[in-house]
Design an enzyme around this catalytic site. Sequence first.
Site, PDB file in Angstrom:
ATOM      1  N   SER A 131      23.545  67.780  24.611  1.00  0.00           N
ATOM      2  CA  SER A 131      24.112  68.553  25.766  1.00  0.00           C
ATOM      3  C   SER A 131      24.879  67.434  26.565  1.00  0.00           C
ATOM      4  O   SER A 131      25.628  67.874  27.607  1.00  0.00           O
ATOM      5  CB  SER A 131      22.916  68.764  26.596  1.00  0.00           C
ATOM      6  N   LYS A 167      21.220  65.134  32.531  1.00  0.00           N
ATOM      7  CA  LYS A 167      22.180  66.044  32.877  1.00  0.00           C
ATOM      8  C   LYS A 167      23.114  65.532  34.003  1.00  0.00           C
ATOM      9  O   LYS A 167      22.676  64.218  34.458  1.00  0.00           O
ATOM     10  CB  LYS A 167      21.994  67.605  33.344  1.00  0.00           C
TER      11      LYS A 167
END
Lengths: 208, 208
Positions: A131, A167
């Site tokens: 990600s 993230k």
Amino acid sequence: MKQMTSRQSEILEYLRRFIGREGYWPSIRDVQEHFGFRSTNAVMGHLRALERKGCVSRIPGQARTFRLLNDDGLPAGTIETETIPVYGSIAAGYPDRVESSGEVGRLLVDIHTANIRRGGKTFALKVTGDSMIGAGIQSGDMVVVHPGIPRDGDIVAALIDGETTLKRYVHPRGGTPYLKAENPSYPELYPTTELLIQGIGRAVIRNL
Amino acid sequence: MKQMTSRQSEILEYLRRFIGREGYWPSIRDVQEHFGFRSTNAVMGHLRALERKGCVSRIPGQARTFRLLNDDGLPAGTIETETIPVYGSIAAGYPDRVESSGEVGRLLVDIHTANIRRGGKTFALKVTGDSMIGAGIQSGDMVVVHPGIPRDGDIVAALIDGETTLKRYVHPRGGTPYLKAENPSYPELYPTTELLIQGIGRAVIRNL
DNA sequence: GTTATTAGTGCTCATTTGTTCAAAGATTGC
DNA sequence: GCAATCTTTGAACAAATGAGCACTAATAAC
């Protein structure tokens, strides 16, 4: 540090090597024997000089009690390092540093390389998933994480739904913060219940 | 390492902390005083036990001469580390390790983290350019490089036309090796005169 | 119960070890 | 040449320090 004579540097170098090799300090007579002096006082003279010039400190009267000092007069020989625990994943809350639950290893790096401060509850995570591929962080990479308050744009280890993810932290002016993956095929993550930031990413380490 | 009693672990932990804090080993009487023993022999008993169990070794009759051992019986407290010089760029040949020409810094890491072997002529490069962006290596990253013979697919630091570049080494079966960038906008590099491999990339370190 | 292990006290002793005093040769700077 | 500093010798001393012996007490194992 003042100018040293060549003989004094030799003594200092011997001390450095001895403690590095043996793990304890030499006695005065150990030094004497190594340099072939016929009197312990030859050593004493040099040690006095080294102390006066601030290279070495000792506890008077006590055996094998040296301390190497550097220019600032602080204990030296020690580049500031940290031993950082590596976790595969973190369930909830801050990981206990002593507890080795989930700990998959440790890494020892100097604080500049790892881009951290000393004494903090720094830890590292082994990244899984792609990600953050857009930020150059791949699956299998190690990310060094330091607890703190994140700023817009920081890469953070955050707890969402009982699992830790890596993230990018986005905090628009006047808006609510959310998490953004660096991969177009992942959606933005808006906090549903709570957004717990476990730490700010400080460094990435990858083995090729 | 055999089973230790709680008291023995306490003593061992005290030794560990003392050498870490003071930089030299405690005397028997230092230990005695810390634990409030009324006899030095209490310490001696525990030290004998610790030696028997292979946690600690000492030089008989000599003052403050400890060595911490780990499970293998090898000196411990010393995770194997290397101090690696960092170069901004390398002109030609192998960089001299002592010489600090072009050296922009140093990093201290344990050999597992940096994925290297000891004693080699390991060095690190500060990457410029985005030719390896596809492999997750960005401009500003540090790449730890170890001399050796590259295999197909390795990321290598290579000397082409008097300048060092970081590329992927491709060696097709029966063909001649060439270098490939991990970025579609860069061409493949076929060796014109010579292809000098300065080292194989072992690890990537990036500060966030 | 007996035996073994661990944990300690109290004392003495021999050695290790740092320290000091007195003195002298070598080197450097003025 | 002379003073200052560095270097070293030689001997003697006292404190720091590790080590040994005899003995007690608690706890667990057989």
